[in-house]
Design a protein around this motif. Structure first.
Motif, PDB file in Angstrom:
ATOM      1  N   VAL A 187       0.837  -1.187   0.000  1.00 18.97           N
ATOM      2  CA  VAL A 187       0.000   0.000   0.000  1.00 18.97           C
ATOM      3  C   VAL A 187       0.878   1.244   0.000  1.00 18.97           C
ATOM      4  O   VAL A 187       1.856   1.335   0.745  1.00 18.97           O
ATOM      5  CB  VAL A 187      -0.925   0.033   1.231  1.00 18.97           C
ATOM      6  N   GLU A 188       0.542   2.170  -0.865  1.00 20.25           N
ATOM      7  CA  GLU A 188       1.258   3.438  -0.963  1.00 20.25           C
ATOM      8  C   GLU A 188       0.290   4.570  -0.657  1.00 20.25           C
ATOM      9  O   GLU A 188      -0.769   4.681  -1.274  1.00 20.25           O
ATOM     10  CB  GLU A 188       1.846   3.602  -2.367  1.00 20.25           C
ATOM     11  N   LEU A 189       0.620   5.417   0.307  1.00 20.04           N
ATOM     12  CA  LEU A 189      -0.249   6.514   0.709  1.00 20.04           C
ATOM     13  C   LEU A 189       0.331   7.844   0.252  1.00 20.04           C
ATOM     14  O   LEU A 189       1.486   8.161   0.522  1.00 20.04           O
ATOM     15  CB  LEU A 189      -0.417   6.526   2.233  1.00 20.04           C
ATOM     16  N   ASN A 190      -0.486   8.605  -0.450  1.00 22.39           N
ATOM     17  CA  ASN A 190      -0.103   9.931  -0.906  1.00 22.39           C
ATOM     18  C   ASN A 190      -1.043  10.937  -0.260  1.00 22.39           C
ATOM     19  O   ASN A 190      -2.260  10.865  -0.454  1.00 22.39           O
ATOM     20  CB  ASN A 190      -0.180  10.015  -2.433  1.00 22.39           C
ATOM     21  N   SER A 243      -3.463  -3.191  -9.345  1.00 21.37           N
ATOM     22  CA  SER A 243      -3.573  -2.201  -8.284  1.00 21.37           C
ATOM     23  C   SER A 243      -4.936  -1.531  -8.313  1.00 21.37           C
ATOM     24  O   SER A 243      -5.647  -1.541  -9.313  1.00 21.37           O
ATOM     25  CB  SER A 243      -2.479  -1.133  -8.424  1.00 21.37           C
ATOM     26  N   LEU A 244      -5.284  -0.972  -7.190  1.00 22.32           N
ATOM     27  CA  LEU A 244      -6.546  -0.261  -7.050  1.00 22.32           C
ATOM     28  C   LEU A 244      -6.279   0.953  -6.182  1.00 22.32           C
ATOM     29  O   LEU A 244      -5.487   0.906  -5.244  1.00 22.32           O
ATOM     30  CB  LEU A 244      -7.603  -1.151  -6.392  1.00 22.32           C
ATOM     31  N   LYS A 245      -6.943   2.066  -6.494  1.00 25.12           N
ATOM     32  CA  LYS A 245      -6.752   3.272  -5.716  1.00 25.12           C
ATOM     33  C   LYS A 245      -8.038   3.627  -4.969  1.00 25.12           C
ATOM     34  O   LYS A 245      -9.132   3.566  -5.525  1.00 25.12           O
ATOM     35  CB  LYS A 245      -6.350   4.446  -6.619  1.00 25.12           C
ATOM     36  N   ALA A 246      -7.875   3.998  -3.717  1.00 26.14           N
ATOM     37  CA  ALA A 246      -8.982   4.517  -2.922  1.00 26.14           C
ATOM     38  C   ALA A 246      -8.673   5.973  -2.643  1.00 26.14           C
ATOM     39  O   ALA A 246      -7.623   6.304  -2.098  1.00 26.14           O
ATOM     40  CB  ALA A 246      -9.121   3.740  -1.612  1.00 26.14           C
TER      41      ALA A 246
END
Length: 254
Positions: A187-190, A243-246
C-alpha cells in the motif's frame, strides 16, 4: 503521527468485494430463509442499502454521489460494478450485483430488464469519443434503483434480499460468497494527490478487472470508523497493473 496511525488501521482493514477474487463482505453465518421459493436476479442496489448489508455503521449516511465528471460516470470501463439513474451522468447511485430474492412476488413491482432492452452510451474521454452498447443485464448500468434482470443460473456469490411489507422497502442481508485473504499486497499513501487530499494505492494482488468487478470498498480507520467508498469518486483501478486506488477528499467526507 496521527495521520499515520489512522491510515495504518485503514490499510490493515481496507476490504474489497469482487466478483470472484476478493469478496470481503462474505457472510459469517448462514441466514435463515423462511420461504418456499426464491429467485436469482441481478439488481441495482443503492449505496446506502448495499453498505448497510455489509455492516457499515454509518450506512444511512451513504447516498448517491454527484459527479462533476459526467463522462466518467457513464463509461463502463471506469465505473464497472456501479449504476446510475440519471442519463446525463450527474450521479453514481449504487451497485448492480447478483441477488437471491426471498420474496420473488415483490419483483412484479420493480422494473424488469430483459434481453430485449438495449441502448448506446457515447462518451468522450481524453478527447476520444467512444460508443458502447448495453444489452440485457448490462442495460442495468443506466437504469432505476431496484431494477432487475433474471438470471438463469445460480451465481457464485449473491446478496439475499426481501421486500418488507411493513416498511414498503427492499431490505438486504449479508453476502454469500467465499472470503479470501490477500497476502503480500503493498500500500502506498499519498497525502497530496493530484485530485484528492488522500490517495491510497493498493498493489500486488491478482485481480483481473476484465472478468471481475469491484462492487465496493470499506475503509476502516484506527478508531473503528467505517466508510463505504463510491465508484469513480473514491475507487479507481489502474489499467495494466494489479492495483486499485482509494481516494478521499475533504469534499467527500461521509
Amino acid at each position: 503521527m496521527r495521520l499515520k496511525k489512522v491510515f495504518a488501521g485503514a490499510l490493515a482493514a481496507a476490504m474489497l468485494m469482487c466478483a470472484v477474487a476478493v469478496p470481503a463482505f462474505a457472510a459469517e453465518e448462514v441466514e435463515q430463509e423462511n420461504c418456499l421459493t426464491s429467485s436469482y436476479v441481478q439488481m441495482n442496489i443503492p449505496y446506502a442499502d448495499f453498505y448497510k448489508a455489509a455492516g457499515v455503521d454509518n450506512a444511512s449516511e451513504i447516498d448517491a454521489v454527484t459527479s462533476a465528471t459526467r463522462n466518467k460516470t457513464r463509461a463502463g470501463n471506469l465505473a464497472a460494478g456501479s449504476y446510475h439513474v440519471n442519463a446525463d451522468g450527474t450521479d453514481i447511485t449504487g451497485v448492480s450485483c447478483p441477488v437471491k430474492v426471498l420474496t420473488p412476488w415483490a419483483l412484479k413491482n420493480a422494473k424488469q430488464v430483459t434481453d430485449a432492452d438495449s441502448y448506446d452510451i457515447t462518451v468522450t474521454l481524453k478527447g476520444k469519443e467512444s460508443t458502447t452498447t448495453y444489452t440485457g443485464a448490462d442495460a442495468l448500468f443506466e437504469n432505476d434503483s431496484y431494477a432487475y434482470y433474471k438470471l438463469n443460473e445460480t451465481p457464485a456469490y449473491y446478496i439475499t434480499a426481501w421486500y418488507n411489507l411493513l416498511s414498503g422497502k427492499w431490505e438486504f442481508g449479508k453476502v454469500h460468497a467465499t472470503e479470501t485473504t490477500v497476502e503480500g499486497a503493498t500500500v502506498e499513501l499519498n497525502t497530496n494527490g493530484h485530485h484528492t487530499t488522500y490517495e491510497m494505492k493498493i498493489s500486488g494482488f491478482d485481480l483481473d478487472y476484465k472478468t471481475n468487478k469491484v462492487y465496493g470498498v470499506v475503509l476502516t480507520t484506527a478508531d473503528g470508523t467505517e466508510y463505504g467508498l463510491h465508484h469513480v469518486t473514491n475507487i479507481w483501478h489502474q489499467k495494466n497493473e494489479r492495483s486499485l486506488k482509494a481516494k478521499h477528499s475533504h469534499s467527500m467526507v461521509l
